[in-house]
Design an enzyme around this catalytic site. Structure first.
Site, PDB file in Angstrom:
ATOM      1  N   LYS A  27     -16.213  12.392 -16.998  1.00  8.63           N
ATOM      2  CA  LYS A  27     -16.580  10.889 -17.523  1.00  8.63           C
ATOM      3  C   LYS A  27     -18.003  10.541 -17.649  1.00  8.63           C
ATOM      4  O   LYS A  27     -18.458   9.707 -18.437  1.00  8.63           O
ATOM      5  CB  LYS A  27     -15.732  10.088 -16.228  1.00  8.63           C
ATOM      6  CG  LYS A  27     -14.910   9.195 -16.852  1.00  8.63           C
ATOM      7  CD  LYS A  27     -14.317   8.376 -15.481  1.00  8.63           C
ATOM      8  CE  LYS A  27     -13.038   8.639 -15.372  1.00  8.63           C
ATOM      9  NZ  LYS A  27     -12.247   7.775 -14.342  1.00  8.63           N
TER      10      LYS A  27
ATOM     11  N   GLU B   5      -6.680  -5.922 -18.035  1.00 10.52           N
ATOM     12  CA  GLU B   5      -6.806  -5.291 -19.159  1.00 10.52           C
ATOM     13  C   GLU B   5      -6.453  -5.609 -20.635  1.00 10.52           C
ATOM     14  O   GLU B   5      -5.466  -6.569 -20.804  1.00 10.52           O
ATOM     15  CB  GLU B   5      -5.708  -4.181 -18.839  1.00 10.52           C
ATOM     16  CG  GLU B   5      -6.360  -3.040 -17.828  1.00 10.52           C
ATOM     17  CD  GLU B   5      -5.130  -1.888 -17.491  1.00 10.52           C
ATOM     18  OE1 GLU B   5      -4.921  -1.381 -18.395  1.00 10.52           O
ATOM     19  OE2 GLU B   5      -5.241  -1.569 -16.200  1.00 10.52           O
TER      20      GLU B   5
ATOM     21  N   LYS C 234      -6.518 -12.471  -4.045  1.00  9.76           N
ATOM     22  CA  LYS C 234      -6.220 -11.514  -4.705  1.00  9.76           C
ATOM     23  C   LYS C 234      -4.808 -11.046  -4.787  1.00  9.76           C
ATOM     24  O   LYS C 234      -4.279 -11.142  -5.920  1.00  9.76           O
ATOM     25  CB  LYS C 234      -7.052 -10.380  -4.578  1.00  9.76           C
ATOM     26  CG  LYS C 234      -6.810  -9.164  -5.415  1.00  9.76           C
ATOM     27  CD  LYS C 234      -7.054  -9.419  -6.803  1.00  9.76           C
ATOM     28  CE  LYS C 234      -6.526  -8.125  -7.931  1.00  9.76           C
ATOM     29  NZ  LYS C 234      -6.877  -7.965  -9.083  1.00  9.76           N
TER      30      LYS C 234
ATOM     31  N   LEU D  69       4.204 -16.793 -18.682  1.00 12.37           N
ATOM     32  CA  LEU D  69       5.816 -17.340 -18.731  1.00 12.37           C
ATOM     33  C   LEU D  69       6.417 -16.702 -19.733  1.00 12.37           C
ATOM     34  O   LEU D  69       7.665 -17.185 -20.007  1.00 12.37           O
ATOM     35  CB  LEU D  69       5.799 -19.017 -19.107  1.00 12.37           C
ATOM     36  CG  LEU D  69       5.271 -19.958 -18.097  1.00 12.37           C
ATOM     37  CD1 LEU D  69       5.492 -21.371 -18.640  1.00 12.37           C
ATOM     38  CD2 LEU D  69       6.011 -19.828 -16.874  1.00 12.37           C
TER      39      LEU D  69
ATOM     40  N   CYS E 148      -1.477  -3.023 -11.663  1.00 10.39           N
ATOM     41  CA  CYS E 148      -1.771  -4.067 -10.784  1.00 10.39           C
ATOM     42  C   CYS E 148      -0.544  -4.609 -10.181  1.00 10.39           C
ATOM     43  O   CYS E 148       0.074  -4.601  -9.125  1.00 10.39           O
ATOM     44  CB  CYS E 148      -2.585  -5.136 -11.335  1.00 10.39           C
ATOM     45  SG  CYS E 148      -3.961  -4.194 -11.849  1.00 10.39           S
TER      46      CYS E 148
HETATM   47  C1  UGA Z   1      -3.107  -8.624 -14.034  1.00  3.38           C
HETATM   48  C2  UGA Z   1      -3.855  -9.949 -13.569  1.00  3.38           C
HETATM   49  O1  UGA Z   1      -3.088 -10.622 -14.750  1.00  3.38           O
HETATM   50  C3  UGA Z   1      -5.232  -9.939 -13.569  1.00  3.38           C
HETATM   51  O2  UGA Z   1      -5.463 -11.340 -13.240  1.00  3.38           O
HETATM   52  C4  UGA Z   1      -5.632  -9.056 -12.324  1.00  3.38           C
HETATM   53  O3  UGA Z   1      -6.878  -9.087 -12.189  1.00  3.38           O
HETATM   54  C5  UGA Z   1      -5.164  -7.560 -12.888  1.00  3.38           C
HETATM   55  O4  UGA Z   1      -3.938  -7.629 -13.059  1.00  3.38           O
HETATM   56  C6  UGA Z   1      -5.642  -6.561 -11.556  1.00  3.38           C
HETATM   57  O5  UGA Z   1      -5.208  -6.794 -10.643  1.00  3.38           O
HETATM   58  O6  UGA Z   1      -6.390  -5.898 -11.828  1.00  3.38           O
HETATM   59  P1  UGA Z   1      -3.085  -6.704 -16.111  1.00  3.38           P
HETATM   60  O7  UGA Z   1      -2.025  -5.989 -15.273  1.00  3.38           O
HETATM   61  O8  UGA Z   1      -4.108  -6.211 -16.801  1.00  3.38           O
HETATM   62  O9  UGA Z   1      -3.721  -7.925 -15.026  1.00  3.38           O
HETATM   63  O10 UGA Z   1      -2.296  -7.660 -17.395  1.00  3.38           O
HETATM   64  P2  UGA Z   1      -1.305  -8.704 -17.337  1.00  3.38           P
HETATM   65  O11 UGA Z   1      -2.026  -9.383 -18.525  1.00  3.38           O
HETATM   66  O12 UGA Z   1      -1.302  -9.690 -16.234  1.00  3.38           O
HETATM   67  O13 UGA Z   1      -0.036  -8.067 -17.792  1.00  3.38           O
HETATM   68  C7  UGA Z   1       0.631  -7.502 -16.790  1.00  3.38           C
HETATM   69  C8  UGA Z   1       2.074  -6.897 -17.236  1.00  3.38           C
HETATM   70  O14 UGA Z   1       2.834  -8.131 -17.151  1.00  3.38           O
HETATM   71  C9  UGA Z   1       2.171  -6.348 -18.524  1.00  3.38           C
HETATM   72  O15 UGA Z   1       2.989  -5.534 -18.813  1.00  3.38           O
HETATM   73  C10 UGA Z   1       2.419  -7.651 -19.601  1.00  3.38           C
HETATM   74  O16 UGA Z   1       2.759  -7.419 -20.649  1.00  3.38           O
HETATM   75  C11 UGA Z   1       3.360  -8.434 -18.588  1.00  3.38           C
HETATM   76  N1  UGA Z   1       3.434 -10.005 -19.009  1.00  3.38           N
HETATM   77  C12 UGA Z   1       2.235 -10.689 -18.699  1.00  3.38           C
HETATM   78  C13 UGA Z   1       4.882 -10.389 -19.059  1.00  3.38           C
HETATM   79  O17 UGA Z   1       5.754  -9.741 -19.258  1.00  3.38           O
HETATM   80  N2  UGA Z   1       4.593 -11.798 -19.375  1.00  3.38           N
HETATM   81  C14 UGA Z   1       3.729 -12.731 -19.634  1.00  3.38           C
HETATM   82  O18 UGA Z   1       3.927 -13.836 -19.492  1.00  3.38           O
HETATM   83  C15 UGA Z   1       2.619 -12.006 -19.268  1.00  3.38           C
END
Ligand code: UGA
Length: 426
Positions: free
Chosen positions: A18, A139, A188, A234, A244
């Site tokens: 890496k 991500e 967090k 939502l 996460c």
């Molecule tokens: C999440 C949090 O959003 C971040 O704020 C946090 O920093 C991060 O975890 C972490 O703890 O490191 P992440 O998991 O990268 O971020 O991505 P999200 O955009 O939150 O999506 C998570 C999952 O929920 C995905 O499978 C996404 O498709 C789903 N999702 C998201 C939904 O089904 N509906 C939504 O309205 C939003």
């Protein structure tokens, strides 16, 4: 991001491969904008990578822990990598340092890190201040989120060290919250738990919307206009995944159990998420029996713009279709080239695996399929040859698990479109 803000940054990892790749400007994962930024900062000489712990420790003022905290079998976070990093730092300490915890760590971990340093090093010679500084990026939009954060949280009890950590982000325009360790750690987890609950709430509302003939997208839009609710997270679909939300909800539940508490809302948040795929597959099965059907699953990554498949709903969907006796399950994802690239949750046996075929857009991917299902909202999926595919499919049935494609356009292209409680009659 830190390099872009003008700091001199050393990236340290135990993984030599890496480090070698990063030093050449190659990112070991997919994240929009990051390869360009990495190369820019390498060229500017503000960032370098090493697997020499001594260099990393002795040449840095602040040491940021950004190691993984995977789930142990009981749902609690496994802290072995945090402990290993602390031991490595302790071994090479040559003067006062500030250790900053970026990893998502269970409540009490920053104190545990502090205790470990107290045991391992002579505080009068090499004092170590420990500061909690949780990360909130997503991500797929990591760069934007890092450069435009909603807030910075700094937890600890050493004001000078906390001020120093705060100054790292001077170039950013975001409110900063200073608090104690436990509070920072809980901000967090409580944030991720809440966002997960928001999604599960909408997935339950989607089940109800589907039953009563309401359109959950319009319901979400109507709800999101209320500033107390806000429109983000939502979106109903096939459940949340990633490294996460599932892990952090599990750890919140485990943490509560350790304190003889039961978090009812989060227990149900998890349960709804765990059953959302079943609900979705039930919707498919009501139209077309799964057993013997050939399926095309669009998306293996847990969300768009990442190659991360950890806890991916798309992978869950593929596994479920295989176990329900689907004939061939074709998989398409911009980050997947071959079946070996799929990261299984429960690896199917060789007989089931033989039914998986990774396809690309160029091939005749939809020939003879009985249905297609969207599992990840990749922008590129909008531009697939939908019209030609509808003709090539044995049955042009499209189940959009992310309410991502335009139902009218898909219908016009020859598909019978079913979303997640998207509109009456499908
Ligand atoms: C999440 C949090 O959003 C971040 O704020 C946090 O920093 C991060 O975890 C972490 O703890 O490191 P992440 O998991 O990268 O971020 O991505 P999200 O955009 O939150 O999506 C998570 C999952 O929920 C995905 O499978 C996404 O498709 C789903 N999702 C998201 C939904 O089904 N509906 C939504 O309205 C939003």
């Amino acid at each position: 991001m830190l390099a872009k803000l003008g700091h001199r940054v050393i990236g340290y990892d135990v993984d030599e491969v890496k480090i070698a790749r990063l030093s050449r400007g190659e990112l070991p994962f997919r994240e929009p904008g990051l390869p360009e930024l990495l190369r820019e900062q390498l060229a500017a000489g503000r960032i370098r990578f090493t697997n020499d712990a001594k260099t990393a420790v002795t040449e840095s003022e602040l040491l940021m822990l950004a190691v993984g905290t995977p789930s142990a079998p009981d749902g609690s976070a496994d802290l072995r990598y945090v402990d290993a990093a602390v031991d490595t730092i302790a071994r090479h300490l040559d003067g006062p340092k500030i250790v900053v915890t970026k990893s998502t760590v269970p409540i009490g971990t920053n104190r545990r890190i502090r205790r470990r340093f107290a045991e391992l090093v002579d505080a009068s010679r090499t004092p170590v201040a420990v500061v909690s500084n949780p990360e909130f990026l997503r991500e797929g939009s990591a760069l934007r989120d890092s450069l435009h954060p909603a807030r910075t949280v700094i937890g600890g009890d050493d004001p000078a060290a906390m001020a120093k950590v705060r100054s790292l982000y001077d170039g950013l325009d975001a409110p900063c919250l200073m608090c104690g360790y436990e509070t920072a750690e809980l901000i967090k987890y409580a944030s991720n738990g809440f966002l997960a609950a928001k999604i599960s709430y909408m997935n339950e509302i989607a089940r109800l919307a589907d039953a009563v003939g309401a359109d959950v997208e319009t319901v979400a839009a109507g709800m999101g206009l209320d500033p107390r609710i806000a429109p983000m997270h939502l979106k109903a679909g096939i459940g949340y995944g990633g490294s996460c939300f599932p892990k952090d909800v599990d750890e919140l539940l485990a943490m509560a159990r350790r304190h003889n508490l039961r978090l009812r809302l989060l227990t149900e948040t998890k349960r709804v998420n765990d059953t959302q795929i079943d609900w979705f597959v039930g919707k498919i099965a009501a139209v077309r029996p799964i057993a013997g059907s050939n399926a095309l699953v669009l998306g293996a990554a847990f969300k768009e713009d990442t190659d991360d498949q950890r806890e991916s709903p798309g992978i869950r969907l593929i596994e479920k279709l295989l176990r329900l006796g689907a004939g061939e399950v074709r998989v398409m994802d911009p980050t997947v080239r071959a079946a070996e690239d799929l990261r299984w949750r429960r690896r199917p046996g060789p007989r089931l695996l033989a039914r998986v075929r990774v396809v690309t857009e160029g091939e005749d991917a939809a020939r003879g399929i009985d249905f297609a299902a969207v599992a990840t909202p990749w922008e590129a999926f909008r531009r697939l040859p939908w019209r030609a595919w509808a003709e090539a499919a044995a049955r042009p049935l499209l189940f959009d698990g992310r309410n991502f494609l335009d139902p009218a356009e898909m219908r016009e292209a020859g598909w019978t479109y079913y979303g997640v409680a998207r509109e009456v009659g499908g």
